[in-house]
Design an enzyme around this catalytic site. Structure first.
Site, PDB file in Angstrom:
ATOM      1  N   TRP A  24     104.876  55.590   8.378  1.00 52.36           N
ATOM      2  CA  TRP A  24     106.076  54.199   8.687  1.00 52.36           C
ATOM      3  C   TRP A  24     106.578  55.358   9.401  1.00 52.36           C
ATOM      4  CZ3 TRP A  24     105.632  49.588   6.876  1.00 52.36           C
ATOM      5  CH2 TRP A  24     104.838  49.942   5.504  1.00 52.36           C
ATOM      6  N   GLY A  25     106.266  56.089  10.329  1.00 51.68           N
ATOM      7  CA  GLY A  25     107.596  56.654  11.048  1.00 51.68           C
ATOM      8  C   GLY A  25     107.933  55.788  12.571  1.00 51.68           C
ATOM      9  N   ASP A  29     113.670  49.056  -0.582  1.00 49.44           N
ATOM     10  CA  ASP A  29     112.833  49.010  -1.971  1.00 49.44           C
ATOM     11  C   ASP A  29     112.114  47.566  -1.930  1.00 49.44           C
ATOM     12  OD1 ASP A  29     112.346  50.224  -3.569  1.00 49.44           O
ATOM     13  OD2 ASP A  29     114.185  50.635  -4.966  1.00 49.44           O
ATOM     14  N   ASP A  52     108.075  56.263  -9.229  1.00 43.80           N
ATOM     15  CA  ASP A  52     109.557  57.163  -9.531  1.00 43.80           C
ATOM     16  C   ASP A  52     108.987  58.247  -9.864  1.00 43.80           C
ATOM     17  OD1 ASP A  52     110.555  55.116  -8.408  1.00 43.80           O
ATOM     18  OD2 ASP A  52     111.552  54.155 -10.179  1.00 43.80           O
TER      19      ASP A  52
HETATM   20  C1  GLA Z   1     112.574  51.713  -7.827  1.00 47.58           C
HETATM   21  C2  GLA Z   1     113.154  53.159  -7.095  1.00 47.58           C
HETATM   22  C3  GLA Z   1     114.086  53.913  -7.942  1.00 47.58           C
HETATM   23  C4  GLA Z   1     115.203  52.948  -8.235  1.00 47.58           C
HETATM   24  C5  GLA Z   1     114.774  51.554  -8.963  1.00 47.58           C
HETATM   25  C6  GLA Z   1     116.126  50.457  -8.780  1.00 47.58           C
HETATM   26  O1  GLA Z   1     111.945  52.252  -9.561  1.00 47.58           O
HETATM   27  O2  GLA Z   1     111.415  53.230  -6.903  1.00 47.58           O
HETATM   28  O3  GLA Z   1     114.225  54.965  -7.328  1.00 47.58           O
HETATM   29  O4  GLA Z   1     115.821  52.756  -6.659  1.00 47.58           O
HETATM   30  O5  GLA Z   1     114.033  51.485  -8.034  1.00 47.58           O
HETATM   31  O6  GLA Z   1     115.843  49.149  -9.219  1.00 47.58           O
END
Ligand code: GLA
Length: 448
Positions: A221-222, A172, A233
């Site tokens: 990104w594939g 992430d 989110d």
């Molecule tokens: C980001 C991601 C979420 C989650 C949070 C965790 O916002 O998009 O899906 O993983 O981080 O901190």
């Protein structure tokens, strides 16, 4: 993690307080083997040959997650029948880790909430016939803010995850800084590190496409990851009323659909558009006060009495449209407190079969009106999945024809309603009255 930040944006009042989900973008991806982006391997050897299915801790437990929560989620996947319906990955999201690396620079589990460690948890999850996912970040910090990102530790962290028995990494990118080239370099580094471990680890990346001005949704990104986030989110609401722009702090269900639909051509076996996790059975976060006041309280009350939940219709729509888009089905609800109507959605095997169709062709909108949309997804064997999506709040009749959704001319067609199970026949015309924010999902096929 949800963080309160002050942000200046040309699109919002300067200095307005924005709610931002802290943490980088997250996506559930398959990493690492010949699969990502590769079409040369036989389908059976492709990691994430169909969109990954499973559960992730974030939408219910946020940073309070414990090893007990993870064990109980694994148990509930088994006892509810969801494992046997295809849910495979049990993914620990952010906050599983200790705030510091150990003396050798190795990541370590949070001692209070994960006292047995991740390897023991992986053993437990594997003993239930499931797989374990974990979360990390390519920069210096995890999204939750601790300085335990994998920057400079890529090989060490990949080796650690493999040694623990991890099967899936959500990686992430927790920043809106950096160039696309920076992101490509850093995501590639971890892909290579995962491949070098020799363990098949699904590689799920979040380039923060929903909020990163430079990468936006423009990059495919594939060739690097098995899945990549296409959205901010997703909150348990229908519409954020802000659209899909990079300054929308959360997406509702319809915003995620709008952002992901144009990217359909990127999806295929081993590489999927990740429209974010399911909000089926989770609680919306309508205001920051609610978030800080308590996290998605477990409840067995009928959903209709809980104003903060999306309606059942909206949940069905998310599940249907994620299946039309060939997006990963990663549940986020409290599986130990699952009302029957939520289980009925997550466990709908006809809809899951569309999601998991081996051709892996993502559906697209062939009609995309401001109120009514008609989607089609070609399936193996000549069938077509059709979704009649009502974006408006009021019930509406939506129509299409067998020809319009791509079926060849035939005297009659079999139609299965994938939510009611009803079987009918048509000579070509299809009409359904669809509830507000609802979807009629059908499987059509020329009568043999
Ligand atoms: C980001 C991601 C979420 C989650 C949070 C965790 O916002 O998009 O899906 O993983 O981080 O901190």
């Amino acid at each position: 993690m949800l963080k309160l930040v002050l942000q200046r944006s040309p699109h919002l009042l300067a200095g307005a307080v924005l709610l931002v989900l802290a943490g980088c973008g997250g996506s559930e991806t398959d990493s690492g083997t010949a699969s990502a982006g590769g079409n040369n391997a036989a389908a059976s050897q492709v990691l994430a040959a169909t969109p990954p299915m499973g559960w992730n801790s974030w939408n219910t437990f946020f940073c309070k997650v414990t090893e007990q929560d993870i064990r109980q989620a694994a148990d509930a996947l088994v006892s509810s029948g969801l494992r046997d319906a295809g849910y495979q990955y049990v993914n620990i999201d952010d906050c599983w880790h200790a705030p510091e690396r150990d003396a050798e620079g190795k990541l370590q589990a949070n001692a209070e909430r994960f006292p047995s460690g991740i390897a023991a948890l992986a053993d437990y999850v594997h003993s239930r016939g499931l797989k374990l996912g974990i979360y990390a970040s390519p920069l210096e910090k995890m999204c939750s803010g601790t300085s335990t990102g994998s920057l400079g530790h890529e090989v060490q962290d990949a080796d650690t995850f493999a040694a623990w028995g991890v099967d899936y990494l959500k990686y992430d990118y927790c920043s809106t800084e950096g160039t696309l080239a920076d992101q490509i370099a850093t995501f590639t580094k971890m892909r290579d590190a995962l491949r070098s471990t020799g363990r098949p680890i699904v590689y799920s990346i979040n380039s923060n496409s929903g909020s990163h001005e430079i990468t936006g949704q423009a990059y495919d990104w594939g060739t690097i990851a098995n899945l990549w986030r296409t959205t901010q989110d997703v909150n348990a609401t229908w519409d954020n009323d802000l659209g899909t722009g990079i300054h929308s702090p959360f997406f509702g269900i319809i915003n995620a659909i709008d952002a992901t639909e144009p990217l359909a051509a990127q999806a295929g076996p081993g590489h999927w558009n990740d429209a974010d996790m399911l909000v089926v059975g989770t609680q919306a976060i309508p205001a920051i006060a609610t978030f800080f006041g308590g996290l998605s309280p477990a409840t067995t009350q009928p959903l209709s009495q809980l104003a903060l939940y999306p309606t059942l219709e909206e949940m069905r729509s998310q599940f249907s449209m994620w299946s039309m888009m060939a997006a990963p089905l990663i549940a986020g609800n409290d599986l130990t407190q699952m009302p029957p109507d939520v289980l009925a959605i997550l466990g709908n095997r006809d809809v899951i079969a569309v999601n998991q169709d081996p051709l892996g062709i993502a559906g697209t909108a062939i009609v995309n009106g401001s109120d009514a949309a008609v989607w089609a997804r070609p399936l193996r064997g000549g069938a077509v999945a059709v979704a009649l999506l009502n974006r408006s709040k009021l019930p509406m009749a939506i129509s299409t024809t067998a020809g319009e959704v791509g079926l060849p001319a035939a005297p009659t067609y079999q139609v299965k309603d994938l939510w009611s199970g009803q079987l009918t026949t048509t000579t070509g015309a299809i009409t359904a009255t669809v509830p507000g924010h609802g979807v009629a999902m059908l499987r059509l096929m020329a009568t043999p």
